[in-house]
Motif scaffolding. Structure first.
Motif, PDB file in Angstrom:
ATOM      1  N   ASP A 108       0.867  -1.189   0.000  1.00 26.50           N
ATOM      2  CA  ASP A 108       0.000   0.000   0.000  1.00 26.50           C
ATOM      3  C   ASP A 108       0.893   1.225   0.000  1.00 26.50           C
ATOM      4  OD1 ASP A 108      -1.853  -1.949   0.298  1.00 26.50           O
ATOM      5  OD2 ASP A 108      -2.612  -1.265   2.243  1.00 26.50           O
TER       6      ASP A 108
ATOM      7  N   ASP B   1       0.566   4.273   0.881  1.00 23.75           N
ATOM      8  CA  ASP B   1       0.169   5.403   1.732  1.00 23.75           C
ATOM      9  C   ASP B   1       1.364   6.338   1.867  1.00 23.75           C
ATOM     10  OD1 ASP B   1      -1.430   3.134   2.167  1.00 23.75           O
ATOM     11  OD2 ASP B   1      -2.121   3.923   4.086  1.00 23.75           O
TER      12      ASP B   1
ATOM     13  N   HIS C  49      -5.957   2.160  -4.295  1.00 25.55           N
ATOM     14  CA  HIS C  49      -6.094   2.317  -2.846  1.00 25.55           C
ATOM     15  C   HIS C  49      -6.920   3.580  -2.575  1.00 25.55           C
ATOM     16  CE1 HIS C  49      -5.391   1.501   1.258  1.00 25.55           C
ATOM     17  NE2 HIS C  49      -4.326   2.248   1.463  1.00 25.55           N
TER      18      HIS C  49
ATOM     19  N   HIS D 194      -7.749   8.539   0.003  1.00 23.96           N
ATOM     20  CA  HIS D 194      -7.392   7.828   1.235  1.00 23.96           C
ATOM     21  C   HIS D 194      -8.126   8.394   2.451  1.00 23.96           C
ATOM     22  CE1 HIS D 194      -5.037   5.502   4.164  1.00 23.96           C
ATOM     23  NE2 HIS D 194      -4.737   4.726   3.144  1.00 23.96           N
TER      24      HIS D 194
ATOM     25  N   PRO E 234      -9.013   2.229   2.297  1.00 19.25           N
ATOM     26  CA  PRO E 234      -8.190   2.879   3.321  1.00 19.25           C
ATOM     27  C   PRO E 234      -8.532   2.298   4.697  1.00 19.25           C
ATOM     28  CG  PRO E 234      -9.290   4.513   1.935  1.00 19.25           C
ATOM     29  CD  PRO E 234      -9.867   3.176   1.577  1.00 19.25           C
ATOM     30  N   GLY E 235      -7.515   1.949   5.473  1.00 22.93           N
ATOM     31  CA  GLY E 235      -7.734   1.437   6.827  1.00 22.93           C
ATOM     32  C   GLY E 235      -8.466   0.103   6.861  1.00 22.93           C
TER      33      GLY E 235
ATOM     34  N   HIS F 283       3.453  -2.076   3.491  1.00 20.37           N
ATOM     35  CA  HIS F 283       3.229  -0.657   3.203  1.00 20.37           C
ATOM     36  C   HIS F 283       4.563  -0.085   2.727  1.00 20.37           C
ATOM     37  CE1 HIS F 283      -0.493  -1.030   5.568  1.00 20.37           C
ATOM     38  NE2 HIS F 283      -0.887   0.034   4.908  1.00 20.37           N
TER      39      HIS F 283
HETATM   40 ZN   LIG Z   1      -3.723   2.868   3.342  1.00 24.59          ZN
END
Ligand SMILES: [Zn+2]
Length: 316
Positions: A9, A11, A82, A86, A123-124, A255
């Motif tokens: 991911d 992020d 993703h 986000h 997300p999450g 991640h």
């Molecule tokens: Zn994420």
């Protein structure tokens, strides 16, 4: 079937600042794409693994990020969505908002890479039946957001509470993270086609959308994700990996930050909040490599998440 699907991911740093309720230091706002992605690319080349990168659409307005993504795809990796913004509370927004957000991310990734993504990760990890409907209407082939992990669930709930307590005392802002529906803990841990409820498998395979859940160990359902593997060290990572052997599809979700380095990447300010930044990129690299060697020894083939989803659909 013995497949191992490694994913990352992407992020970016401000996502972590938002979880912890702190401000991003501007100089390292692009550290994931600038520093961690090249390390990941070298890592996968060395390991001969084709991975899946879940990209956040809004990050691609920054041209170097879009170029990095195109480069990853050219090296044989899959690029999936993703989401666009986000938003940790995406699942709580109205249907039109959710649909716009996900469609925008597909468009942004297609613009950057020339190829429309077939997969999504929320997300999450927070997903709902409504979000599944949106994914179907957008023609996606798979989702990989369900995380049926009791210890992660309680840790996340506790962390949100602790950050809220700090926020009330005025030290930080509130966390942007939200608590999931506990029924997700009842979901299958191996890929399945969801029925009326996203957390329940359906044998009538009218649904083309496959769920590829985030990895949990076979008996205790411990999280098998980048953070737990990297923090476990090389021996610990191998012990965790051994508890995954036997699953038809091993999903290892990393991640970008899993190969970030607090000192080299100017992320010292985030280290007090983010335990994985206390390890160097080299230490985390060694632990993840140790975990992958367990799967290789046990006859697993490394595939993208799309390939794992398609193989699971056929196997049903
Ligand atoms: Zn994420």
């Amino acid at each position: 079937m013995r497949l191992c699907a490694v994913s990352v991911d992407l992020d970016e740093v401000p996502c972590y600042a938002a979880i912890h309720g702190i401000d991003t230091h501007a100089a390292s706002a692009h550290a994931i794409y600038e520093k961690a992605v090249p390390r990941l690319q070298r890592f996968f080349a060395r390991e001969k693994v084709a991975a899946t990168f879940f990209a956040v659409g809004q990050d691609l307005t920054h041209t170097p990020n879009a170029e990095a993504l195109r480069d990853l795809q050219a090296s044989g990796h899959e690029i999936a969505s993703h989401s666009q913004g986000h938003h940790y509370d995406l699942s709580q927004r109205g249907r039109a908002f959710i649909e716009d957000d996900i469609r925008q991310s597909l468009d942004a990734i297609e613009r950057a890479t020339g190829k429309r993504p077939t997969g999504f990760r929320a997300p999450g990890y927070t997903i709902t039946n409504e979000m599944f409907d949106v994914l179907r209407s957008l023609g996606l082939a798979y989702d990989s957001s369900v995380f049926p992990c009791p210890s992660y669930y309680s840790a996340k709930t506790a962390m949100i509470g602790a950050i809220a307590a700090r926020a009330w005392s005025g030290k930080t802002k509130k966390s942007r993270s939200i608590i999931d529906d506990p029924r997700v803990l009842l979901a299958p841990a191996d890929p399945y086609t969801p029925g009326d409820s996203y957390w329940r498998a359906s044998s009538s395979s009218r649904d083309a959308l496959v769920e590829v859940p985030i990895g949990v160990t076979r008996h205790a359902r411990l999280p098998f994700i980048g953070t737990s593997v990297a923090l476990a060290g090389e021996i610990g990572a191998q012990l965790l990996a051994l508890q995954m052997v036997g699953r038809p599809v091993v999903v290892l979700e990393l991640h970008g930050i899993d190969l970030a380095d607090a000192n080299e990447d100017g992320l010292g300010w985030l280290r007090p909040h983010q335990p994985d930044l206390r390890k160097t990129a080299a230490q985390k690299d060694a632990a993840i490599r140790a975990a992958l060697s367990v799967f290789r020894t046990n006859g697993y083939k490394f595939v993208t998440t799309h390939e794992a989803a398609m193989a699971s659909r056929k196997a049903h």
